[in-house]
Scaffold this active site. Structure first.
Site, short mmCIF file in Angstrom:
data_model
loop_
_atom_site.label_atom_id
_atom_site.label_comp_id
_atom_site.label_asym_id
_atom_site.label_seq_id
_atom_site.Cartn_x
_atom_site.Cartn_y
_atom_site.Cartn_z
CB ILE A 105 -12.20 -2.84 -1.54
CG1 ILE A 105 -11.40 -3.76 -0.62
CG2 ILE A 105 -12.04 -3.20 -3.00
CD1 ILE A 105 -11.80 -5.20 -0.67
CB CYS B 200 -0.93 0.00 1.20
SG CYS B 200 -1.71 -1.59 1.47
CB CYS C 170 -12.04 -1.44 7.80
SG CYS C 170 -12.17 -2.58 9.20
CB SER C 171 -9.31 2.20 4.50
OG SER C 171 -8.43 1.10 4.39
CG HIS D 44 -6.36 2.15 1.11
ND1 HIS D 44 -5.23 2.70 0.54
CD2 HIS D 44 -5.91 1.14 1.92
CE1 HIS D 44 -4.15 2.04 0.99
NE2 HIS D 44 -4.53 1.09 1.81
CE LYS E 219 -14.36 4.06 7.83
NZ LYS E 219 -15.06 4.07 6.51
#
Lengths: 386, 386
Positions: free
Chosen positions: B209, B83, B206-207, B332, B328
């Site tokens: 998809i 990432c 969670c960030s 991402h 977030k």
């Protein structure tokens, strides 16, 4: 820009190396390069690797390799340009040292290709072609290079015997290379009678699937002198690209990315192609070596095949090509190949090529040409004896 | 080393972008950056991309993107650090311009994550962890960050409310970002009541998809001045790594790779952490933002959670963090994230942040911190108003 040198080299075992993982292969090569150079630390690490995600389910290769080398903390990055990733790792190390940001950088390449099935490996390799316009329709690399071979044969009269001569020569050289995957000689008739893969390419026209790694230490001339180990100068580095899909190129009998990369590397080196005395060239298929020698101006279009057949590119010829055995005999762990080419040029220029593989005469300037896919990317380095 | 600047930025649409392919997302962002900067050519291209091989069956991304940008021939390379690939693309562009080899380099990042199934995406992302010691045993990223969160809560008393405050703040900022995937505000109780993914992390910790791309033009100050477009200076670039597997780190309540990257970037910039006025930080999970602020010395260990809860890192706080909405809210697309962070710092330093997202006061120095995996790699850039 500062002067840049290569001061130590290392290679892991190459072949079907069932007992070593991706990370272990890398560490084997890296430790040899470190010991060989005498450096006491690294400032940064580049790792060329094409498709560890598809081959072994592992990305984030830069950090992983720094970790397994016992160098947690080290700036580390994976670079990918399909089969040209190794040469690109050397290029990035060159740029970083030239910039003054780092003094001692390792450029390495690694690929672990035999841990997945043949079908899976063929798919992984095909991702170096245009997924939407080639792979989706069933194209794989032997087929793409077969088209290039047919076009070249049609345009220039290149023959089966010329293609076979590339393979025979490279196996003859590779038989003298202790790390070669296939260190044995073959005969032209064996190539012509071997299994057909994609007409006109037989299996002995194709480089193999290989596990392996290679590493070199890139540094300044000042550091190289202090280490008091044999070193060579990297005079120029050039990279180029072209359309991914063969169908989008004007001419598939030449590889424009290699033309550009060679021109740019020579320009940076202030040399001409006539100054180059020997070369490692990306012979992923026999036709590739012929096309590349012509694309870089080492031979006129249509002349590299006859020259190969006449022995001009043999170890004792006037312009030795792939003294290492090339991809064909030495093996082709895709991300590692470009680094191994630098290893061979280093050995030749420092007079360290093993087992009678040393090119005779006074060597001053060597070249390494690494390529991705069907030639959508290429990187060339020009090196000089120190 | 030459001075390095960023002179133009561009972003594609971010989100579940079903109608655009990997290459189209890249071209959308790249053309905006080119138009935005006014450059008439590029000397080289870096593309950060984590796992296009696993996500869409395409490697060789550098050459492909140069091709689809209509710039066949351009030296082009993909870089991968999970990432952190986007930040690494900017770093390589920085090094190349600093070295003098190139004057105008595009650093871009792209990822197309929604074309494969959720299971496949989870597997692809997991390849950023240690395949042999973590992934093989079932670990995925929410689980790894959940362990870090539990350890941090145990050691420092970090609470559910503090984690939620990170998410609430970043959504509040992202609601003002026209490219954000989730441009809406949320309440703390929504975070706490959202689906549990890996205790203590809920889905709103969670960030997401994301499909998306970002691009910036990196050049010399001389060129930037000639272009007469708004530009910022890149004062420092630092990278660092750590052990891949959490189990091999001494302390999982801190991220050493980020500590090292920040120290190195600040040293190159001749600045201290106290000179930094705002930051884009890699909030792949809420706990990550807290740990990172502490790891880079922006807050003492254990103090970033309470500070976030107290509003110190809000847009109108004393040290705004993730004014863009962060991973977030903005989304991402893993390989693109690090470049998008530079886009946000550029916008803030040139007074161009949209929709009331501009940080008030006189901004001089901003920071972008990008991270790979569970923190095995990190890259930090320090930027200054021109």
């Amino acid at each position: 820009m500062r002067d840049v040198c290569v001061v130590g080299v290392g290679m892991s075992q190459w072949g079907e190396v069932w007992r070593k993982s991706l990370r272990q292969l890398f560490v084997d090569a890296a430790l040899k390069a470190i010991n060989n150079s005498g450096v006491d630390h690294l400032d940064s690490l580049y790792v060329g690797c094409m498709s560890s995600g598809l081959f072994v389910g592992q990305e984030h290769i830069g950090a992983l390799m720094a970790d397994y080398l016992g160098m947690q903390g080290l700036p580390a990055l994976r670079v990918e340009s399909a089969c040209a990733g190794g040469g690109m790792a050397v290029r990035q190390a060159f740029i970083e040292v030239a910039s003054g940001i780092s003094d001692i950088v390792m450029a390495a390449g690694v690929e672990k290709m035999t841990d997945c099935s043949g079908d899976d490996a063929t798919f992984a390799l095909a991702t170096a072609a245009d997924q939407e316009y080639e792979v989706f329709h069933g194209a794989t690399f032997p087929g793409l290079y077969a088209m290039m071979a047919h076009a070249h044969m049609h345009k220039y009269g290149t023959t089966r015997e010329m293609l076979s001569a590339v393979s025979v020569k490279n196996h003859k050289n590779g038989a003298k290379n202790p790390v070669a995957q296939y260190p044995f000689e073959i005969k032209p008739e064996q190539v012509a009678k071997s299994v057909m893969i994609a007409d006109p390419l037989h299996i002995l026209d194709c480089s193999p699937i290989t596990d392996g790694a290679a590493a070199v230490i890139v540094t300044t001339q000042e550091v190289a002198k202090k280490l008091a180990k044999p070193y060579i100068k990297v005079l120029g580095s050039g990279a180029g690209t072209d359309a991914m899909a063969l169908a989008q190129r004007n001419d598939i009998t030449t590889i424009k990315a290699a033309t550009l990369a060679a021109e740019r590397a020579l320009k940076m080196a202030s040399k001409t192609i006539n100054d180059v005395q020997f070369a490692e060239v990306h012979d992923c298929f026999t036709i590739a070596e012929i096309v590349l020698l012509e694309s870089m101006g080492l031979y006129e279009p249509g002349k590299a095949g006859p020259a190969t057949l006449a022995g001009e590119t043999a170890l004792d010829g006037k312009f030795p090509v792939n003294s290492s055995g090339g991809l064909k005999s030495k093996g082709h762990p895709v991300g590692a190949t470009g680094v191994a080419q630098i290893v061979e040029v280093y050995k030749q220029l420092t007079g360290r090529a093993e087992n009678g593989r040393q090119i005779s005469g006074s060597l001053k300037i060597g070249m390494a040409q690494n390529m991705g896919g069907s030639g959508a990317s290429s990187v060339v380095h020009i090196m000089e004896v120190a």
